[in-house]
Scaffold this active site. Structure first.
Site, short mmCIF file in Angstrom:
data_model
loop_
_atom_site.label_atom_id
_atom_site.label_comp_id
_atom_site.label_asym_id
_atom_site.label_seq_id
_atom_site.Cartn_x
_atom_site.Cartn_y
_atom_site.Cartn_z
N MET A 63 0.04 1.28 5.04
CA MET A 63 -0.71 1.52 6.26
C MET A 63 -1.86 0.53 6.37
O MET A 63 -2.27 -0.09 5.39
CB MET A 63 -1.24 2.95 6.30
CG MET A 63 -2.36 3.27 5.35
SD MET A 63 -2.88 5.00 5.53
CE MET A 63 -4.36 4.99 4.52
N HIS B 90 -2.82 -1.30 -3.12
CA HIS B 90 -3.98 -0.42 -2.91
C HIS B 90 -3.87 0.79 -3.83
O HIS B 90 -3.07 1.69 -3.61
CB HIS B 90 -4.03 0.06 -1.45
CG HIS B 90 -4.25 -1.04 -0.47
ND1 HIS B 90 -4.01 -0.89 0.87
CD2 HIS B 90 -4.69 -2.33 -0.63
CE1 HIS B 90 -4.29 -2.03 1.50
NE2 HIS B 90 -4.70 -2.92 0.60
N SER C 126 0.86 -1.19 0.00
CA SER C 126 0.00 0.00 0.00
C SER C 126 0.89 1.24 0.00
O SER C 126 1.65 1.44 -0.95
CB SER C 126 -0.95 -0.04 1.21
OG SER C 126 -1.83 1.08 1.20
N THR C 127 0.85 2.04 1.06
CA THR C 127 1.63 3.28 1.11
C THR C 127 3.12 2.98 0.93
O THR C 127 3.69 2.20 1.67
CB THR C 127 1.42 3.98 2.47
OG1 THR C 127 0.03 4.13 2.70
CG2 THR C 127 2.08 5.35 2.48
N ASP D 85 -4.27 -4.80 6.23
CA ASP D 85 -4.66 -5.69 5.15
C ASP D 85 -3.49 -6.62 4.80
O ASP D 85 -2.35 -6.17 4.68
CB ASP D 85 -5.06 -4.86 3.92
CG ASP D 85 -5.64 -5.72 2.81
OD1 ASP D 85 -6.25 -6.76 3.12
OD2 ASP D 85 -5.50 -5.33 1.64
#
Length: 382
Positions: free
Chosen positions: A319, A226, A198-199, A322
């Protein structure tokens, strides 16, 4: 005239709130984002500016921890201002904002290569979709998660923990309590690599597959990052160039082929299904999981069902939590799980949650993950 609500900076250490600067040429956007931030006691709005030039002129005075930086502005756009902001204040983190378009995706990914910590696709304010609950939640989570990392690195404790009513309290970087319990690596050959991120993921993925590209000729790779639609298609192009192998958004019903990299398309969960001797992709338009779509957990679940001890999962920077549950299912099925360490992660949420749950075989810095995977694949070749 640039508009600024910047007060004089408080003395260092006097306030542990996350200091946020908003830079956007839209009066509407500045107003609504400022209101959201001002309503949360964890944040201090230290300035609003209509272009990068005005923001740079006041940067040292307002001393932001986090800058929300629009990429399309007059006088000085965000892409020009970004490296100047990071050079002037090295301990500030920048979240860039752009339109949900091909052009927006291109400049956002370019900004990540210039040092932005994360990106924020903006809904179209002219269509009345800007102030959506989903966009507000995403913005506040990213500012909070990245801002807390800045506070910790500066030795400043956060003023308040996130309220338990926040839907994504897990967005905060996970902090393991006590020693991390590791799972054994599988002794079976790796038949598939599954990656969740993600991030900070786009930067991590291109760095990782620049190393792994020559060594994945005998197995397929599936990735859930994401990202919204359009952004994932462009990410696939970046990964293709880095790996020297074909990367593309997965298509429903498509059979996995060795040497190919499949990326979950924005807005869809990417699952795997057995079809005779083949493994095929199934795209799902089901509800968001962990407030994400695509989400890592659904993909990991199906990877575990099909590949079991032959699966290798990588949980990279991001972050939230997940992927932690799905990684546990892969580990329970006999597969291996490697997570990125905190030092090299932009946010140690997803990998931290996976490690804290005792679902990792090893915790490694990003630069060590590629060589470790290569060694595991070499065992298969042998």
């Amino acid at each position: 005239m640039p508009q600024s609500s910047a007060p004089a900076a408080s003395a260092p250490g006097a306030d542990a709130r996350i200091r946020v600067m908003v830079v956007d040429d839209s009066v509407f956007v500045r107003g609504i984002v400022s209101r959201w931030l001002s309503e949360d006691p964890a944040f201090e709005l230290v300035g609003t500016f209509s272009n990068g030039k005005a923001a740079l002129a006041d940067l040292d005075r307002v001393q932001p921890d986090v800058v929300i930086l629009d990429l399309e502005m007059p006088e000085m756009d965000g892409l020009t201002a970004l490296p100047l902001i990071l050079r002037q204040r090295r301990n500030t983190t920048v979240i860039v904002a752009s339109a949900l378009s091909r052009r927006g995706a291109e400049v956002s990914l370019k900004a990540l290569t210039l040092g932005a910590a994360d990106y924020l696709p903006k809904p179209d304010a002219t269509k009345g979709t800007f102030a959506t609950d989903d966009f507000k939640r995403e913005l506040m989570e990213k500012v909070r998660s990245l801002g807390l990392k800045v506070l910790r690195e500066a030795g400043r404790a956060p003023a308040l923990p996130p309220p338990s009513t926040q839907p994504q309290a897990a967005a905060l970087p996970s902090q393991p309590r006590g020693p991390i319990r590791l799972r054994p690596y599988s002794v079976s050959d790796v038949s598939l690599i599954a990656v969740g991120s993600s991030t900070g993921g786009p930067q991590a993925l291109t760095r990782l597959f620049a190393v792994l590209g020559p060594y994945i000729d005998r197995i397929p790779v599936v990735i859930t990052q994401h990202m919204p639609p359009t952004f994932t298609a462009l990410l696939a192009e970046h990964v293709t160039r880095a790996a020297g192998r074909q990367a593309a958004e997965g298509q429903d019903g498509e059979a996995l082929c060795a040497g190919r990299i499949y990326i979950a398309p924005g807005g869809k969960h990417m699952l795997l299904e057995r079809d005779g001797a083949r493994t095929v992709i199934r795209l799902s338009d089901g509800p968001a999981v962990n407030f994400c779509k695509p989400a890592v957990d659904p993909m990991f679940d199906t990877v575990a069902q099909i590949y079991r001890r032959n699966a290798l999962a990588l949980v990279l920077t991001g972050m939230g939590s997940d992927g932690a549950r799905g990684a546990g299912i892969i580990a329970d099925a006999g597969g291996s799980v490697i997570v990125q360490d905190e030092e090299t992660s932009v946010v140690w949420g997803m990998p931290g949650a996976t490690a804290s749950a005792g679902n990792a075989s090893e915790v490694l810095p990003l630069q060590a993950i590629g060589p470790k995977v290569i060694a595991m694949l070499a065992r298969r070749r042998g």
